[in-house]
Design a protein around this motif. Structure first.
Motif, PDB file in Angstrom:
ATOM      1  N   TYR A  35       1.031  -1.375   0.077  1.00 14.87           N
ATOM      2  CA  TYR A  35      -0.128  -0.605  -0.091  1.00 14.87           C
ATOM      3  C   TYR A  35       0.430   1.571  -0.317  1.00 14.87           C
ATOM      4  O   TYR A  35       2.262   0.997   0.834  1.00 14.87           O
ATOM      5  N   LEU A  36       0.393   2.436  -0.068  1.00 16.65           N
ATOM      6  CA  LEU A  36       1.201   3.675  -0.814  1.00 16.65           C
ATOM      7  C   LEU A  36       0.058   4.671  -0.191  1.00 16.65           C
ATOM      8  O   LEU A  36      -0.822   4.722  -0.817  1.00 16.65           O
ATOM      9  N   ARG A  37       0.425   5.550   0.857  1.00 14.67           N
ATOM     10  CA  ARG A  37      -0.260   6.901   0.521  1.00 14.67           C
ATOM     11  C   ARG A  37       1.031   8.210   0.008  1.00 14.67           C
ATOM     12  O   ARG A  37       1.859   8.563   0.253  1.00 14.67           O
ATOM     13  N   ILE A  38      -0.091   8.830  -0.742  1.00 15.34           N
ATOM     14  CA  ILE A  38       0.400  10.200  -1.628  1.00 15.34           C
ATOM     15  C   ILE A  38      -0.381  11.085  -0.818  1.00 15.34           C
ATOM     16  O   ILE A  38      -0.806  11.293  -0.542  1.00 15.34           O
ATOM     17  N   LEU A  39       0.728  11.826  -0.277  1.00 14.76           N
ATOM     18  CA  LEU A  39       0.445  13.127   0.219  1.00 14.76           C
ATOM     19  C   LEU A  39       0.192  13.509  -0.837  1.00 14.76           C
ATOM     20  O   LEU A  39       0.803  14.472  -1.493  1.00 14.76           O
ATOM     21  N   SER A 194      -4.780  13.368   1.202  1.00 15.46           N
ATOM     22  CA  SER A 194      -4.418  11.723   0.748  1.00 15.46           C
ATOM     23  C   SER A 194      -4.422  11.322  -0.653  1.00 15.46           C
ATOM     24  O   SER A 194      -6.451  10.797  -0.651  1.00 15.46           O
ATOM     25  N   THR A 195      -3.782  10.237  -0.871  1.00 17.25           N
ATOM     26  CA  THR A 195      -4.358   9.401  -2.011  1.00 17.25           C
ATOM     27  C   THR A 195      -4.228   8.017  -1.638  1.00 17.25           C
ATOM     28  O   THR A 195      -2.912   7.933  -1.550  1.00 17.25           O
ATOM     29  N   LEU A 196      -4.600   7.143  -1.489  1.00 19.28           N
ATOM     30  CA  LEU A 196      -4.458   5.593  -0.992  1.00 19.28           C
ATOM     31  C   LEU A 196      -4.152   4.569  -2.488  1.00 19.28           C
ATOM     32  O   LEU A 196      -4.895   5.013  -2.872  1.00 19.28           O
ATOM     33  N   ILE A 197      -3.400   3.562  -2.202  1.00 18.84           N
ATOM     34  CA  ILE A 197      -3.464   3.045  -2.840  1.00 18.84           C
ATOM     35  C   ILE A 197      -3.236   2.201  -3.527  1.00 18.84           C
ATOM     36  O   ILE A 197      -2.324   1.537  -2.480  1.00 18.84           O
ATOM     37  N   GLY A 198      -3.626   0.694  -3.057  1.00 16.88           N
ATOM     38  CA  GLY A 198      -3.490  -0.422  -2.386  1.00 16.88           C
ATOM     39  C   GLY A 198      -3.291  -2.057  -4.096  1.00 16.88           C
ATOM     40  O   GLY A 198      -3.208  -1.279  -5.018  1.00 16.88           O
ATOM     41  N   GLY A 199      -1.787  -2.791  -4.119  1.00 21.62           N
ATOM     42  CA  GLY A 199      -1.490  -3.212  -5.370  1.00 21.62           C
ATOM     43  C   GLY A 199      -0.354  -3.948  -4.859  1.00 21.62           C
ATOM     44  O   GLY A 199       0.597  -4.466  -4.081  1.00 21.62           O
ATOM     45  N   SER A 200      -0.026  -4.638  -6.114  1.00 20.52           N
ATOM     46  CA  SER A 200       1.074  -5.862  -5.831  1.00 20.52           C
ATOM     47  C   SER A 200       2.422  -4.814  -5.469  1.00 20.52           C
ATOM     48  O   SER A 200       2.953  -3.671  -5.464  1.00 20.52           O
ATOM     49  N   ALA A 201       3.426  -5.267  -4.834  1.00 19.79           N
ATOM     50  CA  ALA A 201       4.563  -4.712  -4.571  1.00 19.79           C
ATOM     51  C   ALA A 201       5.791  -4.022  -5.551  1.00 19.79           C
ATOM     52  O   ALA A 201       6.255  -3.106  -6.190  1.00 19.79           O
TER      53      ALA A 201
END
Length: 223
Positions: A35-39, A194-201
């Motif tokens: 997961y990633l949090r884009i600020l 923020s924008t949150l994204i889930g996906g593969s590594a």
């Protein structure tokens, strides 16, 4: 890009999200490897074009920039260090800038097996969504009070996504987006910084290098 009236493509989301917490899993289904949090960028409130990075404010506040960072917490820490908060700036609320969004979706497209079959959800908080609902367009619901217009489109249309009325096009980025193959899931909200994204590594690693400020998180990170 066309509105969808049958919601089988979205049922898995309501079944997967953690409605009881304010973690990443409240916004992104906790089924992904990474997961990633884009600020969202910090923009001036004094009318200037000045922008700041969260890392700059965190450094001035003598704070580490971690996945669960909150703007309120940074402001409080900054004020303790400097006597007051005098930066005249706040994070962009609701969505990334257009250039940032284009960079994100370009990377997402390269990790999508069904680029011509993607879904977007737009909150009923937008007046044009409410207008469509009043005209008979059904919305799908997540939890007791979140309703969304579901749209099916190509991922390559996201750069022009929005609503046209009286000859004017309003660019509106989705609150949620995902491909038919569910390789990734993107979420934000009209009141989020923020924008949150889930996906593969592999996908998340490619997103980290984008032209925006981001922090790897987990499904259980509070946001």
């Amino acid at each position: 890009m066309g509105a969808v009236s049958r919601f089988s493509a979205a049922e898995w989301i309501a079944e997967s999200l953690d409605q009881q917490s304010m973690t990443v899993a409240h916004w992104v289904p906790p089924v992904y490897e990474s997961y990633l949090r884009i600020l969202h960028p910090i923009e001036a409130t004094d009318g200037s074009a000045r922008t700041l990075r969260w890392a700059e404010v965190a450094e001035a506040a003598h704070r580490e920039l971690e996945g669960d960072v909150s703007w309120k917490g940074l402001v409080q820490s900054y004020a303790i260090q400097h006597g007051s908060f005098d930066l005249a700036a706040e994070p962009r609320i609701g969505c990334l800038t257009e250039d940032e969004a284009d960079a994100v979706f370009e990377r997402l497209a390269s990790h999508t097996t069904t680029p011509e079959a993607c879904y977007s959800a737009f909150s009923s908080i937008y007046s044009w969504v409410s207008d469509l609902q009043s005209s008979g367009q059904p919305l799908f619901r997540i939890g007791p009070d979140r309703e969304f217009l579901l749209v099916r489109s190509s991922i390559y249309e996201y750069g022009q996504s929005g609503y046209s009325a009286a000859g004017t096009h309003f660019r509106v980025l989705p609150d949620m987006s995902w491909p038919e193959g569910k390789e990734w899931f993107l979420a934000t909200s009209f009141d989020m910084d923020s924008t949150l994204i889930g996906g593969s590594a592999e996908l998340i690693n490619s997103l980290v290098s984008g032209p925006y400020e981001s922090i790897p998180v987990t499904a259980s990170t509070v946001v």
